[in-house]
Structures are given as structure tokens and as C-alpha cells.
Design a protein around this motif. Structure first.
Motif, mmCIF file in Angstrom:
data_model
loop_
_atom_site.group_PDB
_atom_site.id
_atom_site.type_symbol
_atom_site.label_atom_id
_atom_site.label_comp_id
_atom_site.label_asym_id
_atom_site.label_seq_id
_atom_site.Cartn_x
_atom_site.Cartn_y
_atom_site.Cartn_z
ATOM 1 N N SER C 50 0.571 -1.065 0.287
ATOM 2 C CA SER C 50 -0.368 0.029 0.055
ATOM 3 C C SER C 50 0.559 1.289 0.194
ATOM 4 C CB SER C 50 -1.365 -0.131 0.853
ATOM 5 O OG SER C 50 -0.352 0.123 2.588
ATOM 6 N N LYS C 54 0.472 1.676 -7.408
ATOM 7 C CA LYS C 54 -0.287 1.822 -8.020
ATOM 8 C C LYS C 54 -1.166 2.359 -8.418
ATOM 9 C CE LYS C 54 -0.984 -1.629 -5.363
ATOM 10 N NZ LYS C 54 -0.686 -1.786 -3.864
ATOM 11 N N THR C 55 -1.889 2.441 -7.804
ATOM 12 C CA THR C 55 -3.372 3.081 -7.647
ATOM 13 C C THR C 55 -2.983 3.795 -8.290
ATOM 14 O OG1 THR C 55 -4.163 1.970 -6.148
ATOM 15 C CG2 THR C 55 -5.446 3.700 -6.951
ATOM 16 N N GLN C 104 -11.086 -1.502 -6.676
ATOM 17 C CA GLN C 104 -11.322 -2.172 -6.192
ATOM 18 C C GLN C 104 -12.802 -2.525 -4.447
ATOM 19 O OE1 GLN C 104 -7.998 -1.353 -3.151
ATOM 20 N NE2 GLN C 104 -9.173 -2.765 -1.611
ATOM 21 N N ASP C 186 -7.774 -2.940 -10.287
ATOM 22 C CA ASP C 186 -7.268 -2.191 -9.715
ATOM 23 C C ASP C 186 -6.852 -3.030 -8.680
ATOM 24 O OD1 ASP C 186 -5.968 -0.690 -7.414
ATOM 25 O OD2 ASP C 186 -6.370 1.329 -8.029
ATOM 26 N N GLU C 187 -6.929 -3.576 -7.777
ATOM 27 C CA GLU C 187 -6.901 -5.179 -7.292
ATOM 28 C C GLU C 187 -8.629 -5.047 -7.173
ATOM 29 O OE1 GLU C 187 -5.383 -5.326 -4.242
ATOM 30 O OE2 GLU C 187 -3.782 -3.639 -3.855
ATOM 31 N N THR C 189 -10.039 -8.080 -6.799
ATOM 32 C CA THR C 189 -10.380 -9.167 -5.931
ATOM 33 C C THR C 189 -10.294 -9.188 -4.324
ATOM 34 O OG1 THR C 189 -8.852 -10.380 -6.193
ATOM 35 C CG2 THR C 189 -10.402 -10.692 -7.789
ATOM 36 N N THR C 190 -9.790 -7.730 -3.608
ATOM 37 C CA THR C 190 -9.052 -8.115 -2.702
ATOM 38 C C THR C 190 -10.496 -7.401 -1.489
ATOM 39 O OG1 THR C 190 -7.413 -6.269 -3.817
ATOM 40 C CG2 THR C 190 -8.154 -6.003 -1.106
ATOM 41 N N GLN C 197 -13.588 -15.118 -5.128
ATOM 42 C CA GLN C 197 -11.932 -14.232 -6.063
ATOM 43 C C GLN C 197 -11.585 -15.501 -7.048
ATOM 44 O OE1 GLN C 197 -8.250 -12.911 -3.551
ATOM 45 N NE2 GLN C 197 -7.237 -14.817 -4.133
ATOM 46 N N THR C 219 -2.593 -5.347 -8.309
ATOM 47 C CA THR C 219 -2.538 -6.146 -6.749
ATOM 48 C C THR C 219 -1.129 -6.062 -5.601
ATOM 49 O OG1 THR C 219 -2.855 -7.733 -5.693
ATOM 50 C CG2 THR C 219 -2.167 -8.694 -7.756
ATOM 51 N N HIS C 220 -2.118 -6.447 -4.524
ATOM 52 C CA HIS C 220 -0.666 -6.605 -3.571
ATOM 53 C C HIS C 220 -0.282 -8.341 -3.429
ATOM 54 C CE1 HIS C 220 -4.006 -7.212 -0.821
ATOM 55 N NE2 HIS C 220 -2.988 -7.490 -0.573
ATOM 56 N N ASP C 221 -1.364 -8.834 -3.738
ATOM 57 C CA ASP C 221 -0.912 -9.977 -3.325
ATOM 58 C C ASP C 221 -0.558 -11.158 -4.035
ATOM 59 O OD1 ASP C 221 -1.647 -13.267 -3.292
ATOM 60 O OD2 ASP C 221 -3.755 -12.235 -1.995
#
Lengths: 319, 322, 334, 327
Positions: C50, C54-55, C104, C186-187, C189-190, C197, C219-221
Motif C-alpha cells: 500500500s 500502484k493506484t 477495488q 485495480d485490486e 478481488t481484494t 475471487q 494487486t498487493h497479492d
């Protein structure tokens, strides 16, 4: 949906009942029993008490007094202490006088406040925004009676017309065009005054509401779709921003009485507010209680109306 | 029967659904609906499930932060349900909770030091103020904060460090059992690992027992000895970690396991689970999982809700088909 | 397939992008010299924690930066047109039509007072000049494509009547309704449960093949990204620190941050030993780090890392990294 | 090397929280950016000083400025005019001029304005104080004990919500008029009546605030730590609910000042001998064409005070609200 309406109505009936009791009990606030003269309170004379005792049946137990009062009110038997006229008829007549003032004022308020507030929000931090912000604060801070006199001095000296009362005295025989013109002049100033504070407050609300909505995710979605700005703001944002004002719209009705006391007093306008003022001056309790009760009734009707409107507009409640 | 630290028997927590004044009850949300399990001293029981399945409610009901609707909670054979408010208040020293959101879990108007020191003062754990300061300093060091941090306010710390303050607060009264309610879910990946390590180190040092709640099976797997899988207010499978991963019985567990996206392991074309998690307000008849279950048979909707049964040693499953 | 598209050059090329936020607290360089290429029919993953930018990168591409943010330098070229130079009017024509975006939070991304069908139709009518009836037809088709159950009924429903997963499907239908060339996710599925997901990821993979779409997946994942991405760029503190083919990133990470991220994710069946965590905290965006921006948290740090910032250099075909000591890291990561 | 990568949590690098600022500093930094609010604060400060000095200068049997001296020879004199030569020495105004003119009884408007400042400001403060007191208690109870059932499924919250509904149904100003007409009129009664008719805003505020706070993790944490309930309410919840209430109060004060002025204007306000800005205005009303200065002074004073309060309050609200703050 019907359940929602039913609940909403039921709640209001209860509230109204409680209000009718409180409105009735207000006069029992006077020190000691209202049937006794209080030496500390020079506002009550012996005659006052006698009239009260008779009109409200103060000798009887409270519930009976209560029932008696509202029975008389609704059957039109309740009469003013001052001139013996039936209270309901009196209020109705004054209501009709207040109506044009109220309608013009409300129209002015809503039709000016919304464009101003929306534009200020969309052009945040611009000169326009700062200017409207400043004037809004100025208007909120200006006491209505002070502003009224400033305007009266200005209008009377500049245009040389009289503005007191509903019409200028003694023009009944004038041609209709003149009379209408005259009436308009008389109507304009108090309406503007009545609207001034409302415009300031409402436009602030509209602005902050609009600003909040503009920052919502779905506005970003609408922009990401490539919709033109006008569509984004006036369709997607405004639609949502308007929701809370439905509630406010319901609360406009009671302003018919409470909000107009000062303006009607200054302009000698024979409306509900002035009736209230006169009644208080004369300690005309049947009128005072009835006015409080009717104002509450109007508020409840207004909020009920806004509930219905909400239901028609907001899909989240509609189901 | 071995004496476990915490034993929960048929615990239920139902929330009434009603709107406005004088409205009649329109139903119950069965957030926790008949849950039984036990936790031994020094053990970690992982609790996984999707959002809205009742994990957090379960955690809070165990601590009697929410009053249970039914069921019993035994802690070291003391029956928590029967404690008076004052007894409960004293008892709270033995069981603590760590929260998910490092921002809302600390009082923004208190310094880090007073947040950690307050329970010591209230429960009179230190004779003097100086002694208390010393204990707070030790707690700070234990969770990886510097002593001089105690004069700072929460907003001056990053998320990871706030979480450390929360942990220090939970440790202050030397509890034996901590409910960790998604303690790392709100943290960034690189910070998550730090907190996970910290929790493990503390567990070993202080022989703590954890109920470790998370929606992230990877984290739960790393932390736990045993894992309980929750769906719509009920436990559907409870087993030792290795057993659960090698030999999952319940179809929901299987799907959850398959759904974990593992970095570097590319397995495209999974479709996940059809439908969405139901609200526990109108749970379907029969097995509450049957509307989404790929194996559902007629019996699943017809019969009663399946009960948790020991299918193999220490491996409990609630499914009609297994 | 990828080689073929590469010959045609990238669909979108970002060069030295600088997006700065002029906040009251000071200057925040949210994106600080970012280079990125996105090819047709490819999913480019952008991974980072975060606040790494990215965003902001995505919103820079869309031209939807929120108020104190500005692109101060660099170019974003979409098939020969520099988006940073286009006037708002032209950007509107590109948004939604050539580049679409999903967000998101499906819960709040749809307007609560319009039916979801209407919200999809709207864009079709505006961009493609279709009649309401045609737009409705296309919407129904799209709802079918994103596998919404009984599309006809869904179209007349309001957002609050749909679940999170279904709303995200509506968002996808909306995004793809005008056949964009690039989809920024942008994320996506978070905010959703793992079981949901999977469905969304599978759907995105399917639609990419069908529409020969380029996807920028943020994503961060790392787990999620490995399910969808062909190429992955790892972002740290407003810059890309490593960029390579998906498999390569996971097998052969050359940047200590990438390595650290991969190691700090718990693995199922990984035993009870401690996780090799990255020490320290995320950098404060208000205080720029001198030299390599990762050096305060790096195990491989040398004196020269504190002095000079390493460039994003190609160390193998298609594999770039920004580290002075990448060759040693490679040796140690195995 | 791998072993070295295992990080012990004790080894936190030291440069972490770089913004070392207390809440106060942060608040002040945000607040002072708002120039209007800053101006409002300065003007308010000026008015407070004036009111305080005014209290001293007009107090007692022989005050420095005497607001009660009647000089029939000097009726309706314009500002800065000199007194008539027939006025005896002891009745002449200070400095030999009527700074703001005189009213219909030849009283010095400046002296009356000074005295009125104290009365107007204190009516504002006391009335809002009463409103806040009632509002915070009722709102706090409604918020904290919301779900507690009283009888037959009616909760505490229901009862208080109904009470607020009822209050909102009455036309406030008319209700105040009614009450003041019935009750014995003195300055305290006016403060009380304005106070008890204006608590709904504060109550709704505190109720909402307590509602959210009650479910905040740090309050639940306090409960989990076995911290006594009274301490939770007063130490953990109250301080966090206070900031918005304070803002509501600041914005409520000018409202009360306006209400008092309007009451005085209608002849229901603070009775003589007290001068208030409202009753100075009421006097001037009859002479608007002949002596407009009489209404100008109190009108402008009310305008400035209310404006400053509102600007200051809005600035406070902005600086205290993390949601509005741009991060």
C-alpha cells in the motif's frame, strides 16, 4: 414498502399525541397552578385566570381538560380570548395570508440555493466559491430584523413606495393593474427577507453534500466510463446529492409559523406568525396552544410526505 | 479426558433483527449457531472462514464481550457464563484479544505508554508508579518497540507498530489465552511476516494459547496446530493442521484449499465456488452449505443440519456425505 | 503469441512518469520515474504494497488523478498518442472506449440510484452512438458473458440487490462493453472472499482470450498475480524495482525486495519455522530516501547503495531490475 | 545468509515515525491555513476583551461609562456629536462626545453597547451550555445504552429518539416566545428557555458519536481488559466525542445570541435595566429614518460576532475532522 409506510405513519400518530399533550401542558408551566395568581408573575391578572378557568375547564382533572380542549378545537367551538372568534377560522384566515409569503419565499430559497451550492461545489476553491461562501456567512450572521430595516430604508428612500402591510391603505378603488403591482411590491421585500437566511444555509448544505458525493467511488466509475462531465455531475452526482434534501423539504412547512414571526411583525403582515405574536401579547391561550399544535401537525405531515418521496426516489428503500 | 484451557460447548449467539420503534422481531441472525471446541494450554487453534461467517462474533462471545444466547464456556474449568460482572472483570486478566484494525483499536487520545499501562493500573499490578513505568518499558521491548515510544500518540506510529502496541496491551496482564482476530489482515505483506513472527515468539516464551482467526488460510496454516473451518455460524471441519491439508473431508474445506492462490504456482482455470455466501438470516433448510456444494445430494437439503462428528481420530467433520 | 505482439510494439508505453501530489504536508512523489510497457493480449501485473503508487499509476493513465495530484513529467503513449498531452475532451473519448478500469470496491463503485443495466447501457450509448434498444441488447449479451445468472432480470436490479461478486461482474461487463483495448483492474478481488475471487480471476482470464485484451492487473497479492499475469512489475516506493516474465520473477527474483516479499508469505505445509520477514517499515512518502530507496530495509546493503540510486537495467532478456548487487542476490536466493 | 534474513522484531530501525507532531500541533497547522477562521478567532478575541472591559467600565453605581444616564436635552444625537450645553457636568459623556450617538432618552449608545456585549455574549454561552449539558447526557445515554430494554421491547434509544422528534416538531422560535410569555421574565429565564429548546442538535451529535465509539475496537479492548464501565465512558469515550461537540457548541452560540436579540427586539427579551444588543435595536426600530445610527451599532456588532463565531467554528470543524483533512 407498505409496512414501511405503516410504521412511519404509526410513529407519527404517537408523536402527535404526545405533542398534543405537551402543547396543552405548556400553560400549566406558569408558576403554581394556572388557576392561581402568582404575585411573582405580573404577566397574569385575575381576569386572565378566570377566563382560563372557564375556557379550559381548569377545575376538572387533567385528562378531562385535555379531551375537552381538543374536542372544542376540532369542532370549531374553541374561541379566542381576545375577540371571541373561533380559533380555527382565525388561523385559517391568517394561514391564507401567510401562504403567498411562504410560497414565494420557498421558491426563492430553493431555486437560488441549489444552483449556487452546486456551482460552488463544482468550482471548489474558485473565486465564485469563495464569494458565495463569504456572502452565505454574511447572510447567516445578519439578524433578519437588522437586514429588514436596512432594506426598508433603502427601498423606501430609493423607490418611494410603502412596504408595510399587505397593501397600501386606501387603494381599493385603484385599477387592478395598480393594485396588483402594489401587492407585488408589498410581497417582495418580506419574501426576500424570509428567503435570505434560508438561501445562505441551504446553499451551504447543497455545496457540502455535493462535495461529498463527488468524492464517491461511483462518480469515479462514471468518469472512468468516459461520460461527459455534465452527465457525471448532473446525472450521477446530483441525483444522489438531492436525497437528504427530501427530508429538509418536509421540514419547510412548519416555517410557515415559526419562521415568520419577526418578518410579519416588522412588515405588519397579518399572517400566522403575527397572529402568534399577538396571541402571546394578549395571552390568548386557545390560539397559542392551537398554533403550536398545528405547527407540529404540519411538521409531521411534512416529514411523512418526505418519507413517501424518499420511497419513490431511493431504490434502497423502495423494496 | 484431558483438561483443556478453554472449552466451548454448543455456543450460540443470535442477533435479533428489528427495525425502528415498536416494530416486531423480523428474524434472527444466527452469527454463531452451536459451536463446540476446546483449546489446550500453549496451543493455537486456527479459525478460518469467509467474511460474515461469524468468526469475529465467535471470538468475542468466547470472551463474553458479547453475551452468548446459549451454550457454555469453560476457562480452566471456571464457567464463564455464570460469572457476575465484577467477577468477570477480574477474570478478564486471563484472556485477551488482539484486533484486526490497528487504527481503531487504539484510543487516539492516549499515549502508547498509558494505553499499555492502564490495565496495570486498573488491576493494581504494580505497587508504585515507577514500577508500572518499568513494566510498561519491559512490555514495549518485548514487542519490539523502544521505551521512549511510550510518550507518543498512536497516530505517530505506522500500522505495524500500532499492532505491536495492541499486542503489548494484550500481554500486560499476563494472560494465558489470546483471541487474535485477524491480527495481520490489515497489514502490508512485508509487515505481516514481522507480526506473525512476533506472535509466535511470544507464544513460545509465555506459553500462550491462541484462537487465531483469519480469512487467509496461508497465515492460519502457518500459525496453527489445529484448524477449524467455519461456514455460516457453524464449524464444518476441525482437524490437526497437517491432517486437514492432506485429507480434507468437507467439500467446503476442499474448495477453500484449492482457492488459495499460491505465488509462483500457476493453476489457471479454476472457477471457485458458485453463488455467494448466504446471509445467516435466512439459512436454508438442511445443510447450510448445500446450495453452493458441488456434491450436494437430495439428503443434504432434506435432512437436518449435519453435526460435527469424529470421522477419524481428532478429525471432526459436519457433512452428510462423509 | 506474445512475440508477435511484441513486434508490433507495446500498446501502451509509460516513460519516466512522475506523478506528484502537492499536499499541505509537503510534496509527495507518488510515482517517481516509472517506466512500463503493456502489450496487447497480455496481462501485465503491477505488484506492490500500500502506498507504493500502484493506484496512482493507474489513475495517471486514466487521467483521473484526484485533486492535489499532477503529472509533472513523462509520457503515457497509447498507440502513438501521448495521453498526458491530450485535452480532457479527447481523453473522455478514450476513457471507457479504449481504456477501461475496474476498481477495488465493487460495493461502492456502482451508483446506488440507477439500475445496473442502465449504468452499463449509458457508456454504450455515449461511446458507440447506439440506440437505447441496441445498447440494451449489448448489455444483455455482456451480462451473459460475465456469467451473471439470469442476465435479463439482473439488468433491472439496483446495486444493493446484488452481492459483491456480482457487482464486480457488472463492473467487468461495463468495462468491456465498448471493446476497450486495455483494461486496468485495480485490486479487483481484494474486497472479495477467496472462493469468489477465483471466479473473477477465471472470468478475467477467459475474457482476455475472447477479446484479445491487454490487462494491467494491480494487486498487493503475489498469489493472485501469479494466477493471471504474463509479465510482472514489482513496485516499491513510487518506482518499479523489478520487472520480468511471471515465471521468471518467482523462480529468479533479482531484487532483494522481490525476494523478501516472496519469502515473507507463509506457505501451506511450510512448517513452523520463522518467516524470513523484511525488517523495518514502509517508507514515509514525504521523506525521500537518498540512494537506493530500499536500502534501509535491505540485507545486502553496501555503502554505495546509500549514495546512488540504481537504474532499472536489463540483466537478462526481458528481465529488468534496479539493484546494484543483483548478481549476488541471484546466487543467494537459490 | 538465509539464517541472517530471519528478522527478530527487536531490531526495529529507529527512523520510523518521521512526522513527530502532537495532535495539537497538527490541529493548529491545519487550522491556521484557514485565513477566514483565523480572522474570526481574532475578532472574537477582540469582542471578548471588549465585553470584559465593558463589564468593568459600566459596572457599579458610578461607572466609567454610564449606560443609564438619561439626558432629555440630548435625545437622538448622531455619533461623535458633543453634548448640549445644558447637560450638567456629571452627566456629560466621557471624552466630551457621544461616540456612537444617543438614543431616544439621551442615553449614551456606546455605553449601552458595552454593557450589552457582556449580556449578549453571556446569554449565548450560558444558553448553549445548558443545551450541551442536556444534549450530552441524553445523547450519551441514548448512544451507550441504546439497546437496553425498558418495557415491552421499547429501548432507551427509542424513548430518547421520540423525545428528539417531539422537540423537532415544535416551531422553536414560537415555542420560546410562548414559554417566555408564560414564565416570569428575567435574564436567567431567557437563558434557560433558549437552552432547553436547543438541545436536540447536541443530543443527536453525541448519540451518533457514542454509537460509533461503542463499537470501536479500542472501547471493546478496554472492556476486554476489565476496565470499569465508568472509566470506559469517561476516559475512553467522552474525550473522543468532545471535539465534534465543541464545534457544535461554537456554532450554537451565535444562534443563541441571535435568538436573544430577536426576543429583545420583539419586546420579550432581557428586561431593563440590562441593555442588550437586541433591545438597543428594538429602541432604534422606531427611529430608523430619523436616527439610523441607533440600529447600526448593535446590528453591526451582532453581525460581526455571529460571523466570527461561525467562521471560527467552521475552521475548527475542518481542522478537527480527519475526513476533511487532505492527507
Amino acid at each position: 414498502m407498505l409496512a414501511f409506510l405503516k410504521r412511519s405513519l404509526w410513529q407519527r400518530v404517537i408523536t402527535l399525541f404526545l405533542i398534543s399533550v405537551i402543547a396543552f401542558l405548556i400553560i400549566h408551566l406558569a408558576p403554581g397552578s394556572p388557576a392561581e395568581i402568582c404575585p411573582l408573575n405580573p404577566k397574569f391578572t385575575h381576569e386572565d385566570i378566570e377566563r382560563l378557568r372557564e375556557a379550559l375547564g381548569l377545575d376538572k382533572p387533567l385528562p378531562v381538560q385535555y379531551a375537552l380542549f381538543y374536542k372544542r378545537l376540532f369542532t370549531g367551538e374553541l374561541r379566542s380570548f381576545k375577540d371571541g372568534q373561533p380559533v380555527l377560522g382565525k388561523i385559517w384566515e391568517r394561514f391564507l395570508n401567510s401562504l403567498p409569503l411562504f410560497v414565494v419565499g420557498t421558491i426563492l430559497t430553493w431555486f437560488l440555493a441549489f444552483p449556487l451550492g452546486i456551482k460552488a461545489a463544482l468550482k471548489r476553491e474558485s473565486f465564485f466559491d469563495r464569494a458565495t461562501t463569504f456572502f452565505a456567512y454574511l447572510l447567516i450572521a445578519l439578524p433578519a430584523f437588522f437586514l429588514a430595516y436596512l432594506l426598508i430604508i433603502f427601498v423606501v428612500q430609493r423607490f418611494d413606495v410603502s412596504v408595510m402591510g399587505m397593501t397600501t391603505f386606501g387603494i381599493e378603488d385603484a385599477p387592478w393593474a395598480f393594485r396588483w403591482n402594489n401587492r407585488l411590491w408589498h410581497l417582495l421585500l418580506p419574501s426576500i427577507l424570509g428567503a435570505a437566511g434560508g438561501i445562505a444555509i441551504l446553499s451551504r448544505f447543497v455545496r457540502s453534500q455535493m462535495l461529498e458525493i463527488i468524492n464517491q467511488d461511483y462518480i469515479r466509475t462514471a468518469k472512468a466510463k468516459g461520460l461527459p462531465e455534465d452527465t457525471v455531475y448532473y446525472k450521477h452526482a446530483l441525483g444522489n446529492a438531492l436525497m437528504p434534501f427530501i427530508t429538509m423539504f418536509g421540514l419547510v412547512l412548519p416555517a410557515l409559523i415559526g419562521g415568520s414571526v419577526i418578518i410579519e411583525y416588522i412588515f405588519a403582515w397579518p399572517g400566522m406568525g403575527r397572529l402568534g405574536y399577538e396571541a402571546i401579547m394578549a395571552r390568548d391561550f386557545p390560539v397559542i396552544i392551537s398554533l403550536n399544535f398545528i405547527a407540529a401537525l404540519l411538521t409531521l405531515m411534512g416529514t411523512f410526505l418526505s418519507d413517501i418521496l424518499y420511497m419513490l426516489v431511493d431504490p434502497r428503500i423502495r423494496l | 479426558m484431558t483438561k483443556s484451557l478453554l472449552r466451548v460447548v454448543n455456543l450460540k449467539k443470535h442477533f435479533p433483527v428489528e427495525r425502528g420503534m415498536l416494530s416486531r422481531l423480523s428474524g434472527w441472525v444466527k452469527a454463531v449457531d452451536g459451536v463446540s471446541f476446546s483449546i489446550d494450554a500453549g496451543e493455537t487453534l486456527g479459525l478460518v472462514g469467509e467474511s460474515g461467517c461469524g468468526k469475529t462474533t465467535l471470538g468475542r462471545t468466547i470472551l463474553r464481550l458479547l453475551e452468548p444466547t446459549a451454550g457454555e464456556i469453560f476457562f480452566e474449568e471456571t464457567k464463564l457464563n455464570e460469572l457476575s460482572p465484577e467477577e468477570l472483570r477480574q477474570f478478564r486478566a486471563r484472556m485477551q484479544v488482539i484486533f484486526q484494525d490497528p487504527y481503531s483499536s487504539l484510543n487516539p487520545r492516549m499515549t502508547a505508554g498509558s494505553i499499555v499501562g492502564e490495565p496495570l493500573a486498573v488491576h493494581r499490578r504494580a505497587e508504585t508508579k515507577g514500577k508500572r513505568e518499568e513494566m510498561v518499558g519491559e512490555l514495549f521491548e518485548k514487542v519490539g518497540l523502544a521505551r521512549h515510544h511510550k510518550n507518543r500518540y498512536p497516530h505517530e506510529f505506522s500500522g505495524g507498530m500500532r499492532q505491536r502496541i495492541g499486542i503489548a496491551r494484550a500481554l500486560a496482564l499476563k494472560p494465558k489465552f489470546i483471541v487474535c482476530d485477524e491480527p495481520v489482515s490489515a497489514l502490508d505483506v512485508s509487515i505481516q511476516a514481522q507480526i506473525i513472527n512476533l506472535l509466535q515468539e511470544l507464544q513460545e516464551e509465555l506459553s500462550l494459547a491462541y484462537l487465531f482467526i483469519s480469512h487467509d488460510l496461508r497465515v492460519v496454516a502457518h500459525m496453527s496446530n489445529r484448524i477449524a473451518v467455519m461456514y455460516l455460524g457453524r464449524l464444518v471441519e476441525v482437524a490437526v493442521k497437517e491432517e486437514l491439508f492432506q485429507n480434507p473431508f468437507h467439500p467446503y474445506t476442499k474448495i477453500l484449499l484449492e482457492a488459495i492462490p499460491e505465488p509462483g504456482v500457476i493453476k489457471k482455470q479454476k472457477t471457485g465456488l458458485p453463488g455467494e455466501i448466504q446471509s445467516s438470516l435466512n439459512s436454508p433448510s438442511g445443510c447450510s452449505f448445500h446450495p453452493r456444494c458441488p456434491l450436494a445430494k437430495e439428503i443434504c437439503s432434506r435432512e437436518e443440519e449435519p453435526q460435527l462428528q469424529e470421522k477419524e481420530k481428532n478429525h471432526f467433520v459436519a457433512c452428510h456425505l462423509r | 503469441m506474445r512475440d508477435e505482439s511484441k513486434n508490433n510494439g507495446p500498446l501502451l508505453e509509460i516513460k519516466n512518469l512522475q506523478t506528484h501530489f502537492f499536499t499541505n504536508e509537503g510534496l509527495v512523489k507518488a510515482v517517481d520515474g516509472l517506466d512500463l510497457e503493456i502489450f496487447s493480449r497480455e496481462t501485465s501485473g503491477l505488484v506492490g504494497e500500500s502506498g507504493c503508487g500502484k493506484t496512482v499509476t493507474a489513475l495517471s493513465i486514466m487521467g483521473l488523478l484526484p485533486s492535489p495530484g499532477k503529472i509533472t513529467q513523462g509520457s503515457i503513449t497509447l498507440q502513438g498518442r501521448d495521453l498526458t498531452q491530450l485535452p480532457e475532451r479527447k481523453l473522455q473519448k478514450i476513457r471507457g472506449k479504449e481504456i477501461a478500469m475496474i476498481f477495488q470496491e465493487p460495493m461502492t463503485s456502482l451508483n446506488p440510484i440507477f439500475t445496473v443495466g442502465h449504468q452499463v447501457e449509458e457508456a454504450i450509448i455515449f461511446h458507440q452512438g447506439k440506440s437505447r434498444k441496441e445498447a440494451r441488447e449489448i448489455t444483455r449479451e455482456m451480462f451473459g458473458k460475465v456469467e451473471l445468472p439470469s442476465p435479463e432480470e439482473r439488468m433491472n436490479e439496483y446495486p444493493h440487490q446484488l452481492s459483491g461478486g456480482m457487482k464486480q461482474r457488472v463492473m467487468i461487463a461495463m468495462a468491456l462493453s465498448c471493446q476497450p483495448k486495455l483494461l486496468i483492474a485495480d485490486e479487483p478481488t481484494t474486497a472479495l472472499d477467496v472462493t469468489i475471487q477465483q471466479g473473477i480471476l477465471a472470468l478475467l482470464n477467459k475474457l482476455q482470450d475472447e477479446h484479445s485484451l491487454a490487462i494491467l492487473f494491480i494487486t498487493h497479492d503475489l498469489g493472485v498475480i501469479s494466477q493471471v499475469a504474463n509479465r510482472i512489475a514489482v513496485m516499491y516506493a513510487a518506482k518499479i524495482v523489478e520487472c520480468a516474465q511471471a515465471g521468471e520473477i518467482f523462480r529468479n527474483p533479482h531484487h532483494p525486495y522481490t525476494l523478501g516479499l516472496l519469502n515473507s508469505i507463509p506457505k501451506i505445509g511450510g512448517g513452523e519455522k520463522r518467516l524470513p520477514a523484511i525488517p523495518g517499515q514502509l517508507p514515509n512518502p514525504l521523506v525521500p530516501v537518498k540512494g537506493c530507496r530500499f536500502h534501509p530495509r535491505c540485507f545486502f546493503v553496501k555503502d554505495y547503495c546509500l549514495e546512488k540510486e540504481p537504474p532499472l537495467a536489463e540483466i537478462a532478456p526481458g528481465h529488468k531490475t534496479a539493484c546494484w548487487r543483483h548478481s549476488e542476490i541471484k546466487a543467494q536466493s537459490n | 545468509m538465509k539464517a541472517k534474513m530471519v528478522n527478530s522484531p527487536g531490531s526495529q530501525p529507529e527512523n520510523l515515525s518521521l512526522i513527530h507532531q502532537t495532535r495539537g500541533q497538527e490541529f493548529w497547522r491545519t487550522f491556521k491555513r484557514n485565513k477566514l477562521a483565523l480572522t474570526g478567532m481574532v475578532v472574537l478575541g477582540f469582542f471578548f476583551l471588549t465585553a470584559l472591559t465593558g463589564l468593568f467600565l459600566t459596572y457599579g453605581r458610578e461607572p466609567f461609562f454610564n449606560p443609564r444616564t438619561v439626558r432629555l436635552a440630548d435625545r437622538l444625537r448622531p455619533p461623535l456629536s458633543r453634548p448640549h450645553r445644558t447637560i450638567p457636568e456629571e452627566n456629560r459623556p466621557r471624552f466630551g462626545i457621544y461616540i456612537l450617538g444617543t438614543d431616544d432618552l439621551g442615553r449614551d449608545v456606546f455605553a449601552r453597547m458595552l454593557q450589552g456585549a457582556v449580556v449578549s455574549l453571556s446569554v449565548g454561552f450560558v444558553a448553549v451550555g445548558i443545551s450541551l449539558f442536556i444534549g450530552m447526557i441524553l445523547g450519551g445515554i441514548a448512544g451507550y445504552f441504546a439497546e437496553v430494554k425498558l418495557l415491552k421491547g421499547v429501548t432507551v434509544d427509542d424513548v430518547i429518539a421520540r423525545l428528539i422528534d417531539i422537540m423537532l416538531c415544535f416551531p422553536v422560535f414560537f415555542l420560546i416566545l410562548t414559554l417566555i410569555a408564560i414564565l416570569p421574565g428575567n435574564i436567567w429565564m431567557i437563558m434557560i428557555v433558549i437552552g432547553i429548546t436547543g438541545w436536540t442538535g447536541a443530543a443527536r451529535f453525541v448519540r451518533a458519536e457514542f454509537f460509533t465509539l461503542k463499537n470501536q475496537d479500542f472501547v471493546i479492548a478496554a472492556e476486554a481488559l476489565g476496565i470499569p464501565r465508568r472509566r470506559i465512558i469517561f476516559k475512553h469515550m467522552m474525550p473522543n466525542a468532545l471535539a465534534p461537540v465543541l464545534v457544535a457548541a461554537i456554532i450554537g452560540i451565535p444562534g443563541a445570541i441571535l435568538t436573544e436579540a430577536a426576543l429583545s427586539f420583539l419586546g420579550f427579551g432581557v428586561p431593563p435595566p440590562h441593555a442588550t444588543w437586541g433591545n438597543i435595536l428594538a429602541v432604534g426600530r422606531r427611529f430608523i429614518f430619523d436616527a439610523p445610527w441607533i440600529i447600526f451599532s448593535p446590528g453591526a456588532a451582532i453581525l460581526l460576532t455571529v460571523l466570527s463565531f461561525n467562521l471560527f467554528g467552521e475552521g475548527l470543524r475542518e481542522a478537527l475532522n480527519p475526513k476533511l483533512r487532505i492527507r
